[in-house]
Design a protein around this motif. Structure first.
Motif, PDB file in Angstrom:
ATOM      1  N   UNK A   1      12.160  -0.028  13.087  1.00 51.80           N
ATOM      2  CA  UNK A   1      11.118  -0.817  12.405  1.00 51.80           C
ATOM      3  C   UNK A   1       9.748  -0.076  12.689  1.00 51.80           C
ATOM      4  N   UNK A   2       9.550   0.802  13.575  1.00 55.09           N
ATOM      5  CA  UNK A   2       8.476   1.576  13.774  1.00 55.09           C
ATOM      6  C   UNK A   2       8.261   2.641  12.574  1.00 55.09           C
ATOM      7  N   UNK A   3       9.479   3.233  12.464  1.00 52.07           N
ATOM      8  CA  UNK A   3       9.675   4.232  11.186  1.00 52.07           C
ATOM      9  C   UNK A   3       9.322   3.519   9.942  1.00 52.07           C
ATOM     10  N   UNK A   4       9.740   2.459   9.858  1.00 48.79           N
ATOM     11  CA  UNK A   4       9.429   1.535   8.393  1.00 48.79           C
ATOM     12  C   UNK A   4       7.975   1.451   8.531  1.00 48.79           C
ATOM     13  N   UNK A   5       7.182   0.990   9.312  1.00 51.03           N
ATOM     14  CA  UNK A   5       5.648   0.987   9.389  1.00 51.03           C
ATOM     15  C   UNK A   5       4.898   2.172   9.043  1.00 51.03           C
ATOM     16  N   UNK A   6       5.655   3.212   9.809  1.00 53.20           N
ATOM     17  CA  UNK A   6       5.367   4.683   9.672  1.00 53.20           C
ATOM     18  C   UNK A   6       5.437   5.156   8.149  1.00 53.20           C
ATOM     19  N   UNK A   7       6.380   5.002   7.607  1.00 50.35           N
ATOM     20  CA  UNK A   7       6.531   5.439   6.068  1.00 50.35           C
ATOM     21  C   UNK A   7       5.544   4.626   5.383  1.00 50.35           C
ATOM     22  N   UNK A   8       5.463   3.437   5.379  1.00 56.11           N
ATOM     23  CA  UNK A   8       4.435   2.815   4.595  1.00 56.11           C
ATOM     24  C   UNK A   8       3.011   3.276   4.745  1.00 56.11           C
ATOM     25  N   UNK A 158      11.910  11.841   2.147  1.00 51.48           N
ATOM     26  CA  UNK A 158      13.121  12.402   2.704  1.00 51.48           C
ATOM     27  C   UNK A 158      13.262  12.414   4.208  1.00 51.48           C
ATOM     28  N   UNK A 159      11.990  12.858   4.772  1.00 49.78           N
ATOM     29  CA  UNK A 159      12.097  13.086   6.287  1.00 49.78           C
ATOM     30  C   UNK A 159      11.710  11.731   6.931  1.00 49.78           C
ATOM     31  N   UNK A 160      11.200  10.708   6.582  1.00 52.92           N
ATOM     32  CA  UNK A 160      10.922   9.417   7.243  1.00 52.92           C
ATOM     33  C   UNK A 160      12.206   8.360   6.837  1.00 52.92           C
ATOM     34  N   UNK A 161      13.100   8.622   7.271  1.00 52.62           N
ATOM     35  CA  UNK A 161      14.475   7.651   7.137  1.00 52.62           C
ATOM     36  C   UNK A 161      14.284   6.278   7.889  1.00 52.62           C
ATOM     37  N   UNK A 162      14.624   5.646   7.137  1.00 51.45           N
ATOM     38  CA  UNK A 162      14.440   4.045   7.801  1.00 51.45           C
ATOM     39  C   UNK A 162      15.779   3.341   7.596  1.00 51.45           C
ATOM     40  N   UNK A 163      16.196   2.833   8.684  1.00 49.83           N
ATOM     41  CA  UNK A 163      17.610   2.068   9.017  1.00 49.83           C
ATOM     42  C   UNK A 163      17.420   0.843   9.624  1.00 49.83           C
ATOM     43  N   UNK A 164      17.212  -0.361   8.932  1.00 48.08           N
ATOM     44  CA  UNK A 164      16.919  -1.605   9.475  1.00 48.08           C
ATOM     45  C   UNK A 164      17.794  -2.702   9.120  1.00 48.08           C
ATOM     46  N   UNK A 173      10.058  -9.602   6.274  1.00 49.33           N
ATOM     47  CA  UNK A 173       8.495 -10.127   6.503  1.00 49.33           C
ATOM     48  C   UNK A 173       7.656  -9.099   7.020  1.00 49.33           C
ATOM     49  N   UNK A 174       8.039  -8.090   7.743  1.00 49.76           N
ATOM     50  CA  UNK A 174       6.784  -7.185   8.078  1.00 49.76           C
ATOM     51  C   UNK A 174       6.851  -6.236   6.751  1.00 49.76           C
ATOM     52  N   UNK A 175       7.540  -6.031   5.966  1.00 49.76           N
ATOM     53  CA  UNK A 175       7.362  -5.017   4.712  1.00 49.76           C
ATOM     54  C   UNK A 175       6.478  -6.217   3.816  1.00 49.76           C
ATOM     55  N   UNK A 176       6.604  -7.376   3.678  1.00 44.75           N
ATOM     56  CA  UNK A 176       5.968  -8.260   2.624  1.00 44.75           C
ATOM     57  C   UNK A 176       4.445  -8.533   3.254  1.00 44.75           C
ATOM     58  N   UNK A 177       4.479  -8.616   4.518  1.00 49.17           N
ATOM     59  CA  UNK A 177       3.037  -8.626   5.140  1.00 49.17           C
ATOM     60  C   UNK A 177       2.410  -7.227   5.055  1.00 49.17           C
TER      61      UNK A 177
END
Length: 582
Positions: A1-8, A158-164, A173-177
Motif C-alpha cells: 500500500x505504501x508503494x502505491x501511495x509513493x507512486x502516486x 517501471x521501478x515503483x511496482x505495485x501489487x495490492x 478507497x485509498x486510490x480514489x481518496x
C-alpha cells in the motif's frame, strides 16, 4: 500500500517539478542577469501554487488508471494507455514552456491563446517573426524537455511496482481518496478565490511576475475566458462613434470648486456593497448614519453611480477609470491591465507612497496582479493578520482592517504624502459581523457595522497632525435594500469627500458622474495631468453635459440630469442579427 501511495505522489511531484524548472530557464532567456539568488527563489516560490494546480489536473488521469490497475493487474493495454497519456502530457507541457519562452521576447506577456489565433489565421505570418536559429532552438528545447518529463514518468512506472491484489477494496478507497484530494491544489487551496494567473504576481518587475506564471495554466485559463470583444457593442459607424465619444468626453480644466490645496494624505475607502439608499439624507433608511454625517459635513456627490455590479468590475473603474464591461471583467486579462493608466500610479509618479489594505484574499479575481500593475508594492491582506483575527467569511473584519491602517499610519516616518486604499469586506454576504445594532435584518446590521468602522476611522484620522482627504466610494450596490428596481436605483451610490484637508464643507455636487470620473476629479484638484484617462471627467470642472455610464450583465445605461437611457444588449444584438438576415 505504501508503494502505491509513493507512486502516486512521485507522479504528482514530477509534474510539479516540471513546472517549477521552467522558471529559471525562462529567466536565463529573459532578464535573469543581475538578479540576486533571492529573486530566483521568489520566482519559483510565487509560481509554485500554480505549478501544483497544473500537476493536480495532470495527475488525475494517472490516478484513475492506477485505480483501474488494482482490478486489472498486468494488463499490457492498460500500461500502454498510461504511457500514451504520459507522452501527451509531456508534449503539452513542453509545447507551452517552449512557446512561452520563444514568444515572450516578441510579445512581452505570458502564453495565452493569442498564438493559436495568429497561427490558425495565417501560419506563415505567425512564423515570420522567428529566425531559423530560434526555430531550431525551440525544436531542440522541446525535444529535451519532453524527453525529461516522459522519461521521469516512465522510470516511476517501471521501478515503483505495485501489487495490492489481496487488498483491492482498501487500495481502491485509498486510490480514489488520493484522486479526490487533487481537488485542493486544482482549486488553489481553501481560500475564497480559485486559482488564476494573478496568484503569481508579487513584484513591480513584471518580468519576474511573468516568469512565475505557469504557461500551461495561463494558456488554459486564457482559452476558457475568451470573448469576441471586437464585434461586441458595435452599433454605430466607427467614425460617428469616435466623434460622438470625443464630444461626450471633452474635459476642460476650468474648476468651479476647489475643495483642497496642496498634497494631503489620501485615504480612499472602497465600501463593500453600499448604496445611496442606506443614507437617510438620500431618502434611504437610517443605516449608514456615520457616512451620512460625513457627507453632510463634507462634500457629497449626490448623482454618482457605480460603474458595474461586482468588485472586479469596480476596481478598474475606481482605480483606472475604465468603465465596467457588461459581460466580462477586465481584471481577468492581465496583459491588458499592464499597459493601462491608473490613479495610484499617477499619484506615485507625483511623489505619493502607495499602500493597499484588504482583509480578505488578495488573489480573488486576479486582484493582486491588477494592484501590482497599478503600482502598489505594499499590499496588506488576510495573510498579514493573525489566524485568530480571520474569523469572517472574507477574512479579517473591518474594524481590524481599519485598526491596521491606523497603526501603520501612526508608525510611519515617511514624509511623502500617502495614498492608502482600504477595501472593506464585512458588509458582504453572509453578513456575519461582531456587532449588534437595532437593525434586525442581518444585512442592515452588517452595513451599520461597517458604517461605524468607517466613522470611527474618520474620527481618528481627523486627530492626526497631517492634512488628510478621506474619499469614500462604494464598489457597487449589493443586496440591500432588497428589490431595488431599475438601473439608476441599483447603481446609485454615494461619493463622499471628508477630512481636514477640505476647504469647503457641507456642500453637494449635483453633476452626474460615475466611478470612472474619480481619477480626473482627484488629479484635477492636485494639479496633476489626467489626460491619459480617456473615460474620466473632472466632476469639479465646468464640463458640458455631465453624465454617468454604467452597466450590468447584458445591459448598459447612461444617465444625465434629464433622463436615463437603458439598452438591453441581448435584445439589440438580436435585432441587429435579424436586420442582417432581411
Amino acid at each position: 500500500m505504501l508503494r502505491y501511495i509513493l507512486k502516486f505522489l512521485a507522479i504528482y511531484l514530477t509534474f510539479v517539478l516540471a513546472g517549477a524548472i521552467q522558471k529559471p530557464v525562462f529567466l536565463i532567456f529573459h532578464g535573469g542577469e543581475g538578479l540576486s539568488a533571492a529573486d530566483w527563489f521568489e520566482v519559483i516560490y510565487h509560481g509554485l501554487s500554480m505549478d501544483c494546480t497544473v500537476a493536480g489536473y495532470l495527475t488525475a488521469v494517472p490516478g484513475l488508471l492506477m485505480v483501474a490497475g488494482i482490478w486489472l493487474p498486468h494488463r499490457a493495454w492498460l500500461q500502454q494507455i498510461m504511457r500514451g497519456y504520459n507522452a501527451v502530457a509531456a508534449v503539452l507541457m513542453s509545447l507551452a514552456a517552449v512557446a512561452n519562452i520563444g514568444l515572450y521576447g516578441h510579445w512581452g506577456f505570458p502564453l495565452d491563446v493569442t498564438p493559436v489565433f495568429y497561427f490558425t489565421s495565417s501560419p506563415s505570418a505567425a512564423a515570420a517573426s522567428a529566425t531559423m536559429g530560434e526555430i531550431i532552438g525551440a525544436i531542440v528545447g522541446f525535444l529535451i524537455y519532453t524527453d525529461l518529463i516522459f522519461m521521469s514518468l516512465y522510470l516511476i512506472d517501471k521501478h515503483i511496482t505495485v501489487d495490492v491484489w489481496c487488498q483491492r477494496p482498501v487500495a481502491t478507497l485509498v486510490g480514489l481518496l488520493l484522486v479526490g484530494l487533487l481537488f485542493i491544489p486544482i482549486r488553489g487551496g481553501f481560500t475564497v478565490s480559485t486559482m488564476n494567473p494573478g496568484r503569481a504576481y508579487y513584484s513591480q518587475n513584471n518580468r519576474l511576475n511573468h516568469a512565475a506564471v505557469n504557461p500551461f495554466f495561463s494558456f488554459l485559463y486564457s482559452a476558457t475566458h475568451q470573448a469576441d470583444f471586437g464585434s461586441q457593442f458595435r452599433y454605430l459607424d466607427p467614425e460617428v462613434a469616435d466623434e460622438t465619444f470625443k464630444a461626450m468626453t471633452a474635459n476642460p480644466t476650468i474648476l468651479t470648486d476647489t475643495l483642497f490645496e496642496g498634497r494631503p494624505d489620501i485615504y480612499l475607502i472602497i465600501a463593500e456593497s453600499f448604496s445611496s439608499h442606506l443614507l437617510p439624507s438620500q431618502g434611504g433608511e437610517a443605516i449608514a448614519v456615520r457616512l451620512d454625517s460625513l457627507a453632510r459635513n463634507g462634500v457629497l456627490f449626490d448623482n454618482f453611480y457605480a460603474s458595474s455590479f461586482r468588485t472586479d468590475r469596480a476596481l478598474p473603474a475606481i482605480l483606472g477609470a475604465i468603465p465596467g464591461q457588461p459581460n466580462t471583467s477586465l481584471m481577468k486579462y492581465i496583459s491588458k491591465t499592464e499597459g493601462l493608466p491608473s490613479l495610484p500610479r499617477s499619484l506615485k509618479d507625483a511623489g505619493y507612497a502607495l499602500s493597499y489594505y484588504y482583509g480578505g484574499d488578495i488573489n480573488f479575481t486576479n486582484m493582486k496582479s491588477y494592484l501590482v500593475n497599478c503600482g502598489f508594492e505594499d499590499i496588506v491582506c488576510d495573510r498579514d493578520f493573525p489566524v485568530k483575527e480571520r474569523t469572517g467569511k472574507w477574512g479579517a473584519h473591518d474594524h481590524l482592517l481599519f485598526d491596521k491602517v491606523l497603526a501603520d499610519t501612526k508608525s510611519s516616518k515617511d514624509p511623502a504624502p500617502q495614498l492608502r486604499v482600504i477595501q472593506t469586506s464585512s458588509s458582504h454576504e453572509p453578513f456575519e459581523v461582531p456587532y449588534t445594532s437595532h437593525h434586525r435584518a442581518p444585512a442592515a446590521n452588517a452595513f451599520a457595522y461597517t458604517d461605524s468602522c468607517i466613522g470611527a476611522f474618520a474620527d481618528s484620522v481627523s486627530r492626526l497632525p497631517r492634512k488628510s482627504l478621506i474619499v469614500i466610494v462604494p464598489d457597487h450596490y449589493g443586496c440591500y435594500p432588497v428589490n431595488l428596481e431599475g438601473e439608476p436605483a441599483r447603481h446609485h451610490v454615494p461619493l463622499i469627500f471628508a477630512g481636514n484637508a477640505l476647504q469647503h464643507k457641507g456642500i453637494r455636487i449635483h453633476r452626474h458622474g460615475s466611478q470612472t470620473d474619480l481619477a480626473a476629479t482627484i488629479l484635477g484638484q492636485l494639479g496633476i495631468d489626467a489626460t491619459a484617462f480617456k473615460f474620466s471627467r473632472d466632476m469639479l470642472a465646468d464640463i458640458p453635459a455631465p453624465f454617468a455610464f454604467y452597466s450590468s450583465p447584458n445591459a448598459i445605461a447612461l444617465s444625465d440630469s434629464t433622463a436615463t437611457a437603458t439598452v438591453d444588449i441581448s435584445t439589440v444584438q438580436s435585432q441587429l442579427a435579424s436586420a442582417k438576415l432581411v
